[in-house]
Write an enzyme that holds these catalytic residues in place. Structure first.
Site, PDB file in Angstrom:
ATOM      1  N   CYS A  89       0.834  -1.202   0.000  1.00 53.13           N
ATOM      2  CA  CYS A  89       0.000   0.000   0.000  1.00 53.13           C
ATOM      3  C   CYS A  89       0.869   1.253   0.000  1.00 53.13           C
ATOM      4  O   CYS A  89       0.613   2.193  -0.762  1.00 53.13           O
ATOM      5  CB  CYS A  89      -0.941  -0.009   1.202  1.00 53.13           C
ATOM      6  SG  CYS A  89      -2.059   1.416   1.226  1.00 53.13           S
ATOM      7  N   CYS A 187      -7.169  -3.389   7.418  1.00 53.52           N
ATOM      8  CA  CYS A 187      -8.562  -2.920   7.441  1.00 53.52           C
ATOM      9  C   CYS A 187      -9.513  -3.880   6.747  1.00 53.52           C
ATOM     10  O   CYS A 187     -10.635  -4.043   7.194  1.00 53.52           O
ATOM     11  CB  CYS A 187      -8.676  -1.513   6.885  1.00 53.52           C
ATOM     12  SG  CYS A 187      -8.551  -1.380   5.096  1.00 53.52           S
TER      13      CYS A 187
END
Length: 199
Positions: A89, A187
């Site tokens: 990410c 998440c």
């Protein structure tokens, strides 16, 4: 969160022209068990930007995240590896797609984030990634795969601060997320057990 809020505050105090950017990287509508709190996080970001009197831009990288982070994560798990999606990410989304977006579309010269890390600029113009002063919050491991060329356009204002100091600065400035719990975990997995998710 508090780290991003104080990053904006510190740069504003130093005279930078600051704006906020809120990224949406995961489509919660597709998910039932995740802990990505998109709507609450956006409300918090909006409140911080209102307090600091800076504009807030929103951008969506759901497709990029799916193709450059999530699918590789699942494939690596299937091969018996132990991937860390935060590394991908940071490399592909935050310091790839987001950096390109703020520079090309929003006119930014630099991207500042609330990561606990430091950068040392070399005479050659290259930057060296250094550990944060607060070793318990140091995030250089999560930044180690980011391209050096990307780091040349980045600021990490929290690198010389402790988390306690950051929370104090947020509280003194009346920034909404001063006591908000730090985000941890992945998440898209949320509160589920990892084994349940991956099976």
């Amino acid at each position: 969160g508090v780290d991003s809020a104080v990053t904006a505050l510190l740069l504003q105090q130093k005279g930078y022209q600051v704006f906020g950017v809120f990224m949406k990287n995961w489509d919660e509508a597709e998910e039932t068990g995740g802990a990505c709190t998109f709507e609450q996080d956006l409300r918090d970001a909006t409140r911080v930007c209102k307090t600091l009197k800076i504009p807030l831009h929103t951008v969506e990288f759901v497709q990029e995240y799916w193709h450059q982070v999530f699918t590789d994560f699942v494939a690596d798990c299937a091969r018996g590896l132990t991937p860390n999606p935060d590394l991908a990410c940071n490399r592909h989304i935050k310091f790839g797609a987001l950096l390109k977006h703020v520079r090309d579309n929003l006119g930014a010269d630099l991207l500042a984030t609330g990561h606990y890390a430091r950068l040392q600029r070399q005479p050659s113009g290259k930057v060296q990634l250094l550990r944060a002063l607060d070793r318990s919050k140091d995030q250089t491991y999560f930044l180690a795969s980011v391209e050096c060329e990307a780091l040349e356009h980045v600021l990490f204002p929290l690198g010389d601060l402790t988390k306690v100091e950051v929370r104090r600065l947020a509280s003194e400035a009346g920034l909404a997320p001063a006591e908000k719990k730090s985000s941890t975990g992945i998440c898209f997995i949320g509160k589920r057990r990892f084994g349940d998710f991956i099976s």
